[in-house]
Design an enzyme around this catalytic site. Sequence first.
Site, PDB file in Angstrom:
ATOM      1  N   SER A 574      18.429  36.163  10.371  1.00 18.91           N
ATOM      2  CA  SER A 574      19.088  37.123  11.258  1.00 18.91           C
ATOM      3  C   SER A 574      20.553  36.716  11.437  1.00 18.91           C
ATOM      4  CB  SER A 574      18.341  37.204  12.588  1.00 18.91           C
ATOM      5  OG  SER A 574      18.728  38.345  13.307  1.00 18.91           O
ATOM      6  N   ASP A 659      13.154  47.095   9.189  1.00 16.04           N
ATOM      7  CA  ASP A 659      13.855  46.251  10.155  1.00 16.04           C
ATOM      8  C   ASP A 659      14.847  47.091  10.951  1.00 16.04           C
ATOM      9  OD1 ASP A 659      15.249  44.294  11.545  1.00 16.04           O
ATOM     10  OD2 ASP A 659      15.320  42.918   9.852  1.00 16.04           O
ATOM     11  N   HIS A 694      11.799  43.356  11.382  1.00 18.76           N
ATOM     12  CA  HIS A 694      12.583  42.140  11.574  1.00 18.76           C
ATOM     13  C   HIS A 694      11.719  40.891  11.667  1.00 18.76           C
ATOM     14  CE1 HIS A 694      16.464  40.359  12.413  1.00 18.76           C
ATOM     15  NE2 HIS A 694      15.987  39.730  13.464  1.00 18.76           N
TER      16      HIS A 694
END
Length: 722
Positions: A574, A659, A694
């Site tokens: 991330s 995501d 995600h």
Amino acid sequence: MKQTQSFMLLLLFVLFAACTNQKTEEKTMRPDAPVAAKADTILKEHGQTRVDPYFWMRLTDEQKRAADPDNHTKEVLAYLNAENDYTKTLMSHTEDLQQKLYDEIVGRIKQTDESVPYLSNGYWYYTRYEEGGEYPIYCRKKGTLEAEEEILLNVNEMAEGYGYYSAGGIDVSPDNKIMAFAEDTLSRRIYTIRFKNLETGEMLEDQIENTTGSGAWANDNKTFFYTAKNKVSLLSEKIYRHELGTQPEMDVMVYHEKDPSFYIGVYKSKSDDYVIIWNSSTLVSDYHILNANTPRGDFKQFIPRDENAHEYSIAHFEDKFYIVTNWDATNFRLMETPANATGKENWKDVIPHRENVLLEGIELFNDYMVVDERENGLTNLRIIDQKSGDEHYLDFGEPAYNAYTSVNAEFNTKVLRFGYTSLTTPNSTFDYNMETREKTLLKQQEVVGGHNPDDYVTERLWATVRDGEKVPISIVYKKGYKKDGNGPLLQYGYGSYGATMDASFSSVRLSLLDRGFAFAIAHIRGGQMMGRQWYEDGKMFKKMNTFNDFIDCSKYLIEQNYTSPEHLYAQGGSAGGLLMGAVINLAPELYNGVLAAVPFVDVVSTMWDETIPLTTNEFDEWGNPKELESYEYMMSYSPYDNVTAQDYPNMLVTTGLFDSQVQYWEPAKWVAKLRDMKTDQNTLILDTNMEAGHGGASGRFKQYKTTALQYAFLFDLEGIEE
């Protein structure tokens, strides 16, 4: 005899050479990598021009889920599938190793596991897993742990038929009869809130879509407050009041956040006296409170929203509110105010600001207050007797660890529930009698097959970086690891949002350590390890500190002979994926391989597009590129915009098609551009989960397929075959 020995040695040499040549041929005779089509999109900003040849990879949610996809959608999905096929082919020689790693990792997880029960409003709540079950079973018992078990949700049954399923947000009404919960079947953190009658076991007809998944009950047992999302940006922006038995279309909006830089939500105070709306941007907090006995009343703003930076949190107790605030206090201080007079003019110091101690939070009881503090990078739990004023700290006795308050739902108790873990100590849950100072271990994470912490060594190191700051590094390795520069080492980093990556145990990581790897966490600026200023010095126009810290920690580990560039690997996900992208542009020669998970790498384009989730809320983290100064600074480090013709490390990049936090096209575009421009023959592969978002695959086991792939990638580079 000598001739026989010579012949045998020659034969062994020939066999070794043949095996080596076979492996070399396998690597050199790799299939052709996918080549993404180029279609230049001209992006003009501030009188400057950027050319993005892969902008075409963007798809909307509707396009991704279309039953009859258009040609553009087919092209994008075909490219992602081609990358997946390439990854599978290139890693096919490690399939047995991947399966072994997966079985090994899952084999350490106790199949029939159960959390430590906690008491709340007359019931003991806990979560358990059954053998082979991917999902949790939420349960409770009335009054005593010897009572009959009541299953609230069996998520294994609910997840049947879904490629992705997540349930959470469990919230039981004050009379213990109705349970609210939320489910996500899209992997985009868009939840539908549902309600279950716990007396009959029946699901109510009420279903509220497009929510954040959490909410709060009023004390009338029929009114539920929840947060609705913007359907385009997915930002939380409205709070509604729902009454059981009515249509969601009739729900009353009680709050509308019009500033897109704020996230919002609603919860209930521990005292059960207030329903509280929270609003939070990167720099500013705002609260609105409502007496939980009058759900149709109006919410009252706690204090006027500060135009300048002011972050704070509130906790109600009896006739006052406690406030953890950074008002004139960089590392936060504790204040209090009467519940009926919450203006700042009434706030009084309880624990003043300290230059070297970060105040992270509090836990309130009738007779005690527990203060969560951080000093010199380590968490401390400080116990204060509210009557006598006496205080003491819990002692943890390891060089690097993570200690935290756990679920403490009741005020009227002298027992603190807290958790503890370190790089060698499995996650442990304790009850601590704050009066007698007796500590009871309730549960320690079981590592099936056994785990002896004494077989491993953990250290806390300090790397002096280029501007003179000392950055802490937590490191763990198995005894026998040689510091001769030849040991493989995986260095992890994050460094954003003030998130502190404390040292903690992972049974998964044992597969790495037991094969000779060391694992290090670089506690770089952008996190809050060394206090609030540590965060301030790693964001906005100081973001380069984050990347430089990570690079300088790598150099330190090399200088101290923990590893070498031939055996050093980097990992981040991330915002930590942004870190990976930046450091390989700046210092690719330091790393043999990189694991980048759901990486945020197209910084300028993403932050320019306010329709993308998270963008507007994060202007105070990264900057707003529509302002020239921010644009130029962000352009100086944006990984995608700074890919250049140079050698890059071996890389495995992972992402999820759905995501909502970091859109899949960022890593897809990045890999395409890297493959087009890099000058080396190193491995570059992209693995896209076509069903997940995600957080990766749902369930407690599926996620480890990706972990096994990542570890096999590292071991293959190190020549570790088993």
